[in-house]
Design a protein around this motif. Structure first.
Motif, PDB file in Angstrom:
ATOM      1  N   ALA A  16      -5.756 -17.272   0.869  1.00 47.34           N
ATOM      2  CA  ALA A  16      -4.579 -16.436   1.113  1.00 47.34           C
ATOM      3  C   ALA A  16      -4.934 -15.360   2.118  1.00 47.34           C
ATOM      4  N   VAL A  17      -3.950 -14.960   2.894  1.00 47.04           N
ATOM      5  CA  VAL A  17      -4.069 -13.827   3.799  1.00 47.04           C
ATOM      6  C   VAL A  17      -2.977 -12.849   3.408  1.00 47.04           C
ATOM      7  N   LEU A  18      -3.377 -11.611   3.180  1.00 47.95           N
ATOM      8  CA  LEU A  18      -2.450 -10.563   2.760  1.00 47.95           C
ATOM      9  C   LEU A  18      -2.476  -9.450   3.785  1.00 47.95           C
ATOM     10  N   GLU A  19      -1.326  -8.901   4.052  1.00 47.32           N
ATOM     11  CA  GLU A  19      -1.239  -7.776   4.985  1.00 47.32           C
ATOM     12  C   GLU A  19      -1.163  -6.481   4.199  1.00 47.32           C
ATOM     13  N   ILE A  20      -2.061  -5.546   4.521  1.00 45.74           N
ATOM     14  CA  ILE A  20      -1.974  -4.212   3.933  1.00 45.74           C
ATOM     15  C   ILE A  20      -0.936  -3.454   4.744  1.00 45.74           C
ATOM     16  N   VAL A  21       0.168  -3.114   4.113  1.00 46.44           N
ATOM     17  CA  VAL A  21       1.260  -2.494   4.848  1.00 46.44           C
ATOM     18  C   VAL A  21       1.297  -0.983   4.676  1.00 46.44           C
ATOM     19  N   SER A  22       0.751  -0.486   3.580  1.00 47.36           N
ATOM     20  CA  SER A  22       0.737   0.960   3.347  1.00 47.36           C
ATOM     21  C   SER A  22      -0.411   1.322   2.420  1.00 47.36           C
ATOM     22  N   SER A  23      -0.898   2.520   2.585  1.00 43.91           N
ATOM     23  CA  SER A  23      -1.916   3.067   1.688  1.00 43.91           C
ATOM     24  C   SER A  23      -1.460   4.449   1.250  1.00 43.91           C
ATOM     25  N   PHE A  24      -1.673   4.741  -0.010  1.00 49.05           N
ATOM     26  CA  PHE A  24      -1.278   6.029  -0.578  1.00 49.05           C
ATOM     27  C   PHE A  24      -2.396   6.563  -1.450  1.00 49.05           C
ATOM     28  N   LYS A  25      -2.365   7.856  -1.689  1.00 48.37           N
ATOM     29  CA  LYS A  25      -3.239   8.491  -2.664  1.00 48.37           C
ATOM     30  C   LYS A  25      -2.363   9.250  -3.634  1.00 48.37           C
ATOM     31  N   ALA A  26      -2.669   9.110  -4.900  1.00 46.42           N
ATOM     32  CA  ALA A  26      -1.963   9.863  -5.936  1.00 46.42           C
ATOM     33  C   ALA A  26      -3.003  10.652  -6.707  1.00 46.42           C
ATOM     34  N   ARG A  27      -2.628  11.807  -7.160  1.00 43.97           N
ATOM     35  CA  ARG A  27      -3.535  12.607  -7.977  1.00 43.97           C
ATOM     36  C   ARG A  27      -2.918  12.716  -9.366  1.00 43.97           C
ATOM     37  N   ILE A  28      -3.656  12.263 -10.356  1.00 43.82           N
ATOM     38  CA  ILE A  28      -3.206  12.318 -11.740  1.00 43.82           C
ATOM     39  C   ILE A  28      -4.185  13.198 -12.495  1.00 43.82           C
ATOM     40  N   ASP A  29      -3.740  14.379 -12.850  1.00 43.91           N
ATOM     41  CA  ASP A  29      -4.561  15.346 -13.579  1.00 43.91           C
ATOM     42  C   ASP A  29      -5.932  15.533 -12.925  1.00 43.91           C
ATOM     43  N   GLY A  30      -5.945  15.640 -11.602  1.00 45.91           N
ATOM     44  CA  GLY A  30      -7.176  15.907 -10.865  1.00 45.91           C
ATOM     45  C   GLY A  30      -7.915  14.669 -10.384  1.00 45.91           C
ATOM     46  N   LYS A  31      -7.581  13.491 -10.865  1.00 45.31           N
ATOM     47  CA  LYS A  31      -8.249  12.256 -10.439  1.00 45.31           C
ATOM     48  C   LYS A  31      -7.460  11.626  -9.298  1.00 45.31           C
ATOM     49  N   GLU A  32      -8.140  11.361  -8.192  1.00 43.88           N
ATOM     50  CA  GLU A  32      -7.485  10.743  -7.043  1.00 43.88           C
ATOM     51  C   GLU A  32      -7.500   9.226  -7.192  1.00 43.88           C
ATOM     52  N   ILE A  33      -6.322   8.635  -7.101  1.00 41.54           N
ATOM     53  CA  ILE A  33      -6.151   7.193  -7.254  1.00 41.54           C
ATOM     54  C   ILE A  33      -5.651   6.620  -5.930  1.00 41.54           C
ATOM     55  N   GLY A  34      -6.348   5.627  -5.420  1.00 43.54           N
ATOM     56  CA  GLY A  34      -5.906   4.947  -4.213  1.00 43.54           C
ATOM     57  C   GLY A  34      -4.909   3.851  -4.550  1.00 43.54           C
ATOM     58  N   ILE A  35      -3.890   3.728  -3.730  1.00 45.06           N
ATOM     59  CA  ILE A  35      -2.866   2.697  -3.906  1.00 45.06           C
ATOM     60  C   ILE A  35      -2.735   1.950  -2.585  1.00 45.06           C
ATOM     61  N   ARG A  36      -2.865   0.651  -2.631  1.00 43.52           N
ATOM     62  CA  ARG A  36      -2.636  -0.178  -1.457  1.00 43.52           C
ATOM     63  C   ARG A  36      -1.434  -1.057  -1.734  1.00 43.52           C
ATOM     64  N   ILE A  37      -0.522  -1.100  -0.789  1.00 36.58           N
ATOM     65  CA  ILE A  37       0.631  -1.977  -0.879  1.00 36.58           C
ATOM     66  C   ILE A  37       0.390  -3.130   0.095  1.00 36.58           C
ATOM     67  N   LEU A  38       0.462  -4.337  -0.433  1.00 38.22           N
ATOM     68  CA  LEU A  38       0.194  -5.533   0.351  1.00 38.22           C
ATOM     69  C   LEU A  38       1.427  -6.429   0.392  1.00 38.22           C
ATOM     70  N   ARG A  39       1.482  -7.256   1.425  1.00 33.60           N
ATOM     71  CA  ARG A  39       2.569  -8.222   1.585  1.00 33.60           C
ATOM     72  C   ARG A  39       1.962  -9.610   1.631  1.00 33.60           C
ATOM     73  N   ASN A  40       2.583 -10.554   0.927  1.00 39.24           N
ATOM     74  CA  ASN A  40       2.121 -11.930   0.990  1.00 39.24           C
ATOM     75  C   ASN A  40       3.013 -12.734   1.937  1.00 39.24           C
ATOM     76  N   ARG A  41       2.738 -14.008   2.073  1.00 37.48           N
ATOM     77  CA  ARG A  41       3.470 -14.829   3.055  1.00 37.48           C
ATOM     78  C   ARG A  41       4.923 -15.066   2.677  1.00 37.48           C
ATOM     79  N   MET A  42       5.301 -14.774   1.438  1.00 37.77           N
ATOM     80  CA  MET A  42       6.702 -14.922   1.033  1.00 37.77           C
ATOM     81  C   MET A  42       7.456 -13.595   1.147  1.00 37.77           C
ATOM     82  N   ASP A  43       6.835 -12.631   1.809  1.00 34.16           N
ATOM     83  CA  ASP A  43       7.402 -11.302   2.020  1.00 34.16           C
ATOM     84  C   ASP A  43       7.642 -10.538   0.727  1.00 34.16           C
ATOM     85  N   ASP A  44       6.851 -10.827  -0.296  1.00 31.60           N
ATOM     86  CA  ASP A  44       6.847 -10.011  -1.511  1.00 31.60           C
ATOM     87  C   ASP A  44       5.802  -8.923  -1.334  1.00 31.60           C
ATOM     88  N   TYR A  45       6.047  -7.787  -1.954  1.00 30.92           N
ATOM     89  CA  TYR A  45       5.114  -6.672  -1.902  1.00 30.92           C
ATOM     90  C   TYR A  45       4.487  -6.495  -3.274  1.00 30.92           C
TER      91      TYR A  45
END
Length: 104
Positions: A16-45
Motif C-alpha cells: 500500500a502507498v499512503l499519502e500523509i496529508v496533514s500533521s498535527f500536535k495535540a497537548r493533553i494535560d502536558g503530554k504532546e501527541i502527534g497526529i498524522r492524517i493519511l489518505r488511501n487510494r480510495m480517498d478515505d482519510y
C-alpha cells in the motif's frame, strides 16, 4: 493528488502507498501527541497517533473504533476522541505509551 493505486503497482512487494496529508500536535494535560492524517487510494482519510494512554489497570485500549473518515476534519476529530478517550488525570499509575507503528 497522486493516483496511489498506480504507485502501488511499481513493485510486486508494495502492499500500500499512503499519502500523509496533514500533521498535527495535540497537548493533553502536558503530554504532546502527534497526529498524522493519511489518505488511501480510495480517498478515505484515517489517523495515526504517536502515543496512546494505558491506564493503571494496564489493559490495552480497545482500538475497535472505526478509523475511516470522509474528510480530514472528521479524521482529526476522531483522532482527538481516540487520544483522550481513556485518559484520566486522576489515574495514578497510568502512562502514555509510544505507538510503535506511528510513521516518523
Amino acid at each position: 493528488m497522486f493516483d496511489l493505486s498506480e504507485l502501488e503497482h511499481i513493485h510486486a512487494d508494495i502492499q500500500a502507498v499512503l499519502e500523509i496529508v496533514s500533521s498535527f500536535k495535540a497537548r493533553i494535560d502536558g503530554k504532546e501527541i502527534g497526529i498524522r492524517i493519511l489518505r488511501n487510494r480510495m480517498d478515505d482519510y484515517f489517523y495515526e497517533l504517536s502515543h496512546y494512554y494505558r491506564g493503571a489497570d494496564q489493559a490495552d485500549p480497545d482500538f475497535s473504533e472505526e478509523n475511516r473518515f470522509p474528510t480530514v476534519e472528521a479524521a482529526v476529530k476522531g483522532a482527538l476522541r481516540s487520544a483522550s478517550m481513556f485518559y484520566r488525570s486522576t489515574d495514578e499509575g497510568g502512562a502514555w505509551v509510544a505507538n510503535e507503528s506511528y510513521i516518523h
